[in-house]
Scaffold this motif. Sequence first.
Motif, PDB file in Angstrom:
ATOM      1  N   LEU A 341     -19.039  11.279 -15.363  1.00 26.62           N
ATOM      2  CA  LEU A 341     -20.153  10.721 -14.601  1.00 26.62           C
ATOM      3  C   LEU A 341     -21.279  11.731 -14.431  1.00 26.62           C
ATOM      4  N   LYS A 355     -26.913   7.236  -8.577  1.00 27.68           N
ATOM      5  CA  LYS A 355     -25.750   6.382  -8.367  1.00 27.68           C
ATOM      6  C   LYS A 355     -24.518   6.979  -9.033  1.00 27.68           C
ATOM      7  N   THR A 356     -24.683   7.441 -10.268  1.00 28.72           N
ATOM      8  CA  THR A 356     -23.553   8.079 -10.949  1.00 28.72           C
ATOM      9  C   THR A 356     -23.193   9.393 -10.272  1.00 28.72           C
ATOM     10  N   THR A 358     -23.432  10.010  -7.063  1.00 28.22           N
ATOM     11  CA  THR A 358     -22.676   9.650  -5.866  1.00 28.22           C
ATOM     12  C   THR A 358     -21.235   9.290  -6.216  1.00 28.22           C
ATOM     13  N   ALA A 359     -21.063   8.500  -7.267  1.00 27.18           N
ATOM     14  CA  ALA A 359     -19.712   8.136  -7.694  1.00 27.18           C
ATOM     15  C   ALA A 359     -18.921   9.372  -8.111  1.00 27.18           C
ATOM     16  N   HIS A 362     -17.599  11.205  -5.040  1.00 31.60           N
ATOM     17  CA  HIS A 362     -16.391  10.579  -4.501  1.00 31.60           C
ATOM     18  C   HIS A 362     -15.166  10.939  -5.335  1.00 31.60           C
ATOM     19  N   CYS A 363     -15.317  10.896  -6.656  1.00 33.32           N
ATOM     20  CA  CYS A 363     -14.190  11.223  -7.541  1.00 33.32           C
ATOM     21  C   CYS A 363     -13.772  12.675  -7.380  1.00 33.32           C
ATOM     22  N   ASN A 454     -22.214   4.681   1.391  1.00 31.47           N
ATOM     23  CA  ASN A 454     -21.338   5.719   0.847  1.00 31.47           C
ATOM     24  C   ASN A 454     -20.872   6.686   1.925  1.00 31.47           C
TER      25      ASN A 454
END
Length: 488
Positions: A341, A355-356, A358-359, A362-363, A454
């Motif tokens: 990402l 957006k990527t 942020t993802a 989280h990962c 988020n």
Amino acid sequence: MVSVVPDLASEVNDASVSPLYLAVMSRSVRAVKAITTRCGDASAAGPSSQNALHAAVFQGSEMVRLLLEWKPCGPSLASQADGAGSTPLHFASSDGDLSIVRAILSAVPPSAVHARDSGGLSALHVAAGMGHVRVAEALMKACPDAAELRDDRGGTFVHAAASGGHSKVVRLAIKRPTLHGILNTQDRDGNTALHLAVAARAPAVAEALMWKGKVRADVMNNEGQTPLDLAAKSTSFFSMVSLVATLAAFGAQSRPQRRDHVQQWNNHDITKAIEKTSDSLAVIAVLVAGVAFTAANNIPGSYEQEGNKIGMAVLQKKPIFKCFIILDSLALVTSVLAVVLLVYGKASRSAGSWKTFTAALHCLWLSLISMVLAFYAALAAVTSTRAVHDISYFIINGALCLMLAVVTHLVSPRVSHHTLWKYLWHQCGLKGRQGVIRRRIRQQYPVVGAFVRNLLLFRAAYYVVVPAGFVIVWKHGDRAAREMKQLM
């Protein structure tokens, strides 16, 4: 010297400074006492038309008491203003020493609180602007109608507190029903206290005014701007998110204008920060993946050395070992996904690359937490002493919770959970006024809703899921320790 020649105390030097003023500045209580007790006609003059009491305010309550008790000059010193129109009460209010303020208030009539300097500021304006809530409360108690005073720009003490970002002082007006009328008061520029709070990037003040003060958020100043319009001028991402979420949660709206003329909030700084951070996070994610892969090849408890199960894990049937395998696999997969990402987001350079990012965050967080849990599971799997893995559990869990609390505090907007949930609730409205506000917020501030969602997801995951995971691993480890103890 004053015993032999007391007239010397009435003279001033070439800078128009008296011996008494110099004695106060030198912090000599004995010198001040000698002059005030033996020289009735002593001068108290100081530079810029100040007197000795102006200087004594910053020297302590004992010095102030000596001058106020000085007869017959003491009480008159408290009412004298310097060249800028500031009285000793102005000085004391700016310093915030409540004992000194009370001492001066006891020596002057209540109307002395009305005295204004050359800028139209009263002592209450000064205390509010500096955030001295107890001093402001004492001034209003001594002279209740001082709260209605305005400076040369038409601002009340609430305007001064909002400009300084002092929410505790603003709450003084909110708590008093008789002062609710000044919460929506406009100054000569048409700004309310809410306008000034937004301009000062003070979301805590804006939240207090909107939540408990119930002020109007649709008032336009002389430039035709509402508080929500001023939020667009914020250059700080967290300030912008805090202010927009707070205002939108209570139904604030921007000025009427064509929607094709509305400009999105400039997120150029966010894009630059993402580009700088992505490389470092990618390296961290690769390291986590390497650690997880290595742990899978060096499993706790070693391997079988004899029989038909040569090469098989010794603890493969233990629940705690299965927890280790699951957590280690989760750490490996999520770290690799974070790398993908981050690389994709930086390569795309699109408007939605955040957006990527942020993802990926989280990962990466999930992989780090999984790795910590896997470490504890491995430790519990090979330890027979219950006290050892119990202590390890509390150390790891406590340190992890502290780390999460600090990180959450650093990345959280300066508003309460209630306001964030209220914002999300209002953003769910599809019809009527809520639907209009929702469309406008999404058009002008597209990152606000995503950030709030988020953030709440982050809090829910790492304050609910992570402790639950620790409890599960701890219970399996505790059972494994008891079984090993029985076998031994």
